[in-house]
Design a protein around this motif. Structure first.
Motif, PDB file in Angstrom:
ATOM      1  N   GLY A 187      48.914  33.043  87.274  1.00 45.22           N
ATOM      2  CA  GLY A 187      48.789  32.822  88.710  1.00 45.22           C
ATOM      3  C   GLY A 187      49.768  31.764  89.199  1.00 45.22           C
ATOM      4  N   TRP A 188      49.988  30.734  88.380  1.00 50.93           N
ATOM      5  CA  TRP A 188      50.895  29.655  88.772  1.00 50.93           C
ATOM      6  C   TRP A 188      52.337  30.157  88.878  1.00 50.93           C
ATOM      7  N   ILE A 189      52.797  30.904  87.884  1.00 51.85           N
ATOM      8  CA  ILE A 189      54.211  31.298  87.871  1.00 51.85           C
ATOM      9  C   ILE A 189      54.533  32.326  88.952  1.00 51.85           C
ATOM     10  N   VAL A 190      53.618  33.247  89.252  1.00 54.79           N
ATOM     11  CA  VAL A 190      53.929  34.217  90.314  1.00 54.79           C
ATOM     12  C   VAL A 190      53.897  33.532  91.678  1.00 54.79           C
ATOM     13  N   GLY A 191      53.024  32.520  91.834  1.00 58.65           N
ATOM     14  CA  GLY A 191      53.032  31.743  93.063  1.00 58.65           C
ATOM     15  C   GLY A 191      54.316  30.932  93.187  1.00 58.65           C
ATOM     16  N   PHE A 192      54.783  30.379  92.079  1.00 61.12           N
ATOM     17  CA  PHE A 192      56.044  29.651  92.033  1.00 61.12           C
ATOM     18  C   PHE A 192      57.199  30.559  92.456  1.00 61.12           C
ATOM     19  N   ALA A 193      57.206  31.779  91.921  1.00 60.91           N
ATOM     20  CA  ALA A 193      58.275  32.734  92.232  1.00 60.91           C
ATOM     21  C   ALA A 193      58.286  33.109  93.710  1.00 60.91           C
ATOM     22  N   ALA A 311      46.762  28.683  91.025  1.00 59.81           N
ATOM     23  CA  ALA A 311      47.324  29.697  91.913  1.00 59.81           C
ATOM     24  C   ALA A 311      47.970  29.078  93.141  1.00 59.81           C
ATOM     25  N   PHE A 312      47.406  27.976  93.640  1.00 62.06           N
ATOM     26  CA  PHE A 312      47.987  27.320  94.809  1.00 62.06           C
ATOM     27  C   PHE A 312      49.041  26.278  94.434  1.00 62.06           C
ATOM     28  N   MET A 313      48.966  25.759  93.226  1.00 63.53           N
ATOM     29  CA  MET A 313      49.993  24.807  92.786  1.00 63.53           C
ATOM     30  C   MET A 313      51.348  25.496  92.624  1.00 63.53           C
ATOM     31  N   GLY A 314      51.343  26.785  92.287  1.00 64.02           N
ATOM     32  CA  GLY A 314      52.598  27.513  92.122  1.00 64.02           C
ATOM     33  C   GLY A 314      53.462  27.469  93.371  1.00 64.02           C
ATOM     34  N   LEU A 341      62.522  32.909  85.676  1.00 63.61           N
ATOM     35  CA  LEU A 341      62.536  33.839  84.552  1.00 63.61           C
ATOM     36  C   LEU A 341      62.216  33.133  83.235  1.00 63.61           C
ATOM     37  N   ILE A 342      62.783  31.948  83.028  1.00 66.44           N
ATOM     38  CA  ILE A 342      62.534  31.202  81.788  1.00 66.44           C
ATOM     39  C   ILE A 342      61.062  30.821  81.664  1.00 66.44           C
ATOM     40  N   ILE A 343      60.496  30.281  82.738  1.00 67.68           N
ATOM     41  CA  ILE A 343      59.077  29.887  82.697  1.00 67.68           C
ATOM     42  C   ILE A 343      58.182  31.116  82.520  1.00 67.68           C
ATOM     43  N   SER A 344      58.546  32.214  83.191  1.00 65.71           N
ATOM     44  CA  SER A 344      57.759  33.448  83.066  1.00 65.71           C
ATOM     45  C   SER A 344      57.755  33.948  81.624  1.00 65.71           C
ATOM     46  N   GLY A 345      58.896  33.816  80.944  1.00 66.60           N
ATOM     47  CA  GLY A 345      58.955  34.234  79.540  1.00 66.60           C
ATOM     48  C   GLY A 345      58.006  33.432  78.669  1.00 66.60           C
ATOM     49  N   LEU A 346      57.905  32.124  78.925  1.00 66.78           N
ATOM     50  CA  LEU A 346      56.971  31.290  78.167  1.00 66.78           C
ATOM     51  C   LEU A 346      55.526  31.702  78.427  1.00 66.78           C
ATOM     52  N   VAL A 347      55.221  31.986  79.688  1.00 65.75           N
ATOM     53  CA  VAL A 347      53.855  32.416  80.046  1.00 65.75           C
ATOM     54  C   VAL A 347      53.537  33.754  79.399  1.00 65.75           C
TER      55      VAL A 347
END
Length: 623
Positions: A187-193, A311-314, A341-347
């Protein structure tokens, strides 16, 4: 990987249960066979003598995905009338579990055949297969219904007991918390994106040679993709399970984030951002169901805010990173997508290697598969396997469900409208940060991104309500149980919103009326803290209210709500910039504050009239 290992652990667990209960099955089959040889057996229905009958009382909980028959499994439920004319049709009797038991049963049947031929009534028999089904705890033996297709008995597989360790509700707190954090990271990374590109708007505008409003579509179209993708992600997760959806959609989302980073023109960027948004919608609709899989209703008081905060921190951290990338002379604005992309790969790595499957119907399907392999008896079925329906038809029904809920359920319609207006306010407010801090106070892009931390602090402050509301939940649940009830009403979840909703208009008026260069920037920063607190409280309440109201259909219900609010939010991203430029910060925030003030009574109205509204909703839980 983790799901594969989990599947193998299930096989070992089921085998242990099978070995433990098989001796009971043999004793039951022998007892029934010996009664067939007695003179009285020809004129009476034999009831197997089984000392552990209490094991057959149904103790399963529908909230954990377990099927309930509402009564004990009486021995007579498992006896079948012996009809020689139907012997061939039934496949020559039930499949044997043990060759020796089958031989003894056949021999005893031949010895009793002479007495049976003289009987005025037809006796009953309990095969070894049925005996095993009887003794295995967590098995509900019943006749197939007309809608399910086929005939004869079906052994509906459930959890062994309330304490069955295959049930995610009974996993250790550490395991459940780790699984919840994995979902929160998604939830965090898609919100970040969704927000990171907005902070580098000026650089992307110069690179593509388009206006700011046109380039802001990169954010708006991503949000609209959220809404469209939600219609598919939720229903699919209710068909094939949570993990396959998380892994597949996160992988495809990463592909299109990379494509966006390489986009040669604005058209390609917008197309790739939209598709990436579609695949990024999964945690917005599946996370609520996953958390419900792991935690009971009382535990969700503190478990769900873990996801909600992430989810909101993203979206808060997106502008912080994007702002510094945008003003940097060392890297291109495209590094916003490369960092994503890099962070998403880690997730994704965490999800693939550490995240277990949590969806109860799929877990019980695994158990039924193992039982069929162990026993050679095809009658062991999970609830989702019983109906003779193809996978594509089940998937089609699931995909159709969000549309049905959207247009027919009063709860969905009202909550969706409420959240849509809240999200219009949210994204219009967020787009005003450049005008509030950059133009009024002269902050750089990087520092303007940093001021989003104020919202993050407000999100954390919302967690201070958890101990209070948890105590109220325990007290209310104790009273409900004394009166014979078993669960908190969904309206209890509205306490967060009732505490938080008034903070939203206050923060809007506060920021709008103090946005002057001669007033310290700490004033609008303080307003942003209050805004973050209020918006998260509303989000927590609305999501949990939908989850508790629709239970097994929660992912589809959330898909309906998500579609409406994100399509509206994506459109407001385009309107926000002209709005601020034409009306100014003061009037824009004043209008938003007045609109949010009109919504303050909504949670209170739901709290008092929610039961009546749910009674008019076909798929909602009434009690």
């Amino acid at each position: 990987m983790q799901s594969f290992l989990q599947y193998r652990r299930f096989a070992k667990h089921v085998k242990r249960q099978y070995e433990r209960d098989r001796s009971k099955a043999e004793a039951l089959a022998d007892s029934d066979s010996s009664e067939l040889t007695s003179p009285s057996s020809s004129n009476a229905v034999n009831t197997p003598k089984f000392s552990d009958a209490r094991d057959h009382f149904d103790t399963r909980d529908p909230e954990k995905g377990e099927q309930s028959n509402g009564r004990p499994l009486d021995a007579q439920d498992h006896a079948e009338t012996h009809d020689p004319d139907k012997e061939e049709e039934d496949g020559g009797g039930y499949a044997p579990i043990h060759a020796a038991a089958t031989s003894r049963r056949a021999s005893q049947r031949e010895e009793a055949s002479e007495d049976m031929s003289r009987a005025s009534t037809v006796p009953t028999r309990t095969s070894m297969g049925t005996a095993l089904g009887t003794t295995l705890t967590g098995i509900d033996i019943r006749d197939r219904s007309t809608k399910e297709g086929g005939d004869g008995k079906v052994f509906v597989v459930g959890y062994e007991s309330e304490n069955d360790m295959m049930n995610p509700h009974n996993w250790s707190v550490f395991t459940r918390l780790a699984a919840t954090l994995n979902i929160a990271f998604i939830g965090w990374i898609v919100g970040f994106a969704s927000s990171v590109d907005s902070a580098a708007l000026m650089q992307a505008t110069a690179d593509f040679g388009v206006s700011e409003v046109t380039e802001s579509l990169a954010t708006g179209i991503f949000l609209i993709g959220f809404g469209v993708g939600a219609l598919f992600a939720g229903p699919v997760s209710e068909t094939i399970g949570r993990n396959p959806v998380y892994i597949a959609t996160l992988s495809l989302y990463m592909v299109f984030v990379m494509a966006s980073a390489l986009a040669p023109n604005i058209g390609a960027q917008l197309a790739f951002r939209f598709i990436a948004g579609c695949f990024a919608a999964t945690p917005l609709v599946c996370a609520g169901g996953s958390i419900s899989d792991l935690w009971n209703p009382l535990e969700r008081v503190y478990a769900f805010p873990v996801f909600a905060n992430a989810a909101f921190m993203g979206p808060v951290f997106g502008p912080i990173i994007g702002g510094f990338v945008g003003e940097s002379s060392l890297v291109s604005w495209r590094w916003c997508d490369w960092i994503t992309l890099i962070i998403s790969g880690l997730v994704l790595s965490l999800v693939v290697f550490l995240q277990p499957e949590t969806y109860a119907p799929v877990l019980l399907k695994w158990k039924a598969t193992h039982l069929r392999k162990l026993t050679g008896d095809d009658r062991y079925k999970a609830e989702i396997e019983i109906r003779d329906v193809s996978f594509l038809k089940r998937l089609g029904t699931a995909l159709y469900r969000p549309f049905v809920l959207t247009f027919s359920e009063p709860i969905i319609i009202l909550v969706a409208l409420y959240l849509t207006v809240i999200y219009v306010i949210l994204f219009t407010f967020l787009n005003g940060y450049t005008f509030v801090f950059a133009e009024t106070y002269g902050f750089s892009e990087g520092i303007t991104g940093l001021v989003f931390i104020g919202i993050g602090i407000g999100l954390c402050l919302a967690s201070l309500l958890i101990p209070i509301i948890y105590k109220w939940a325990k007290d209310d649940l104790a009273k409900i149980r004394e009166q014979g009830g078993t669960r908190l009403p969904p309206e209890f979840r509205l306490w967060f919103a009732m505490f938080g909703a008034p903070a939203i208009p206050v923060s809007m008026f506060w920021m709008g009326w103090t946005d002057y260069s001669w007033i310290s920037y700490w004033s609008p920063l303080g307003a942003s803290v209050l805004f973050g607190y209020g918006i998260l409280c509303v989000f927590i309440s609305c999501y949990q209210y939908i989850i508790d109201s629709y239970e097994s259909y929660s992912a589809s219900a959330l898909a309906s709500v998500t579609f409406i609010r994100y399509v509206a939010a994506g459109g407001m991203v385009e309107v926000a910039i002209p709005f601020y430029r034409n009306l100014g910060v003061h009037w824009t925030l004043t209008i938003l504050g007045a609109l949010s003030a009109l919504l303050v009574p909504v949670p209170y109205l739901f709290y008092h009239f929610g039961t009546k509204i749910r009674a008019r909703s076909k798929y909602a839980v009434v009690k």
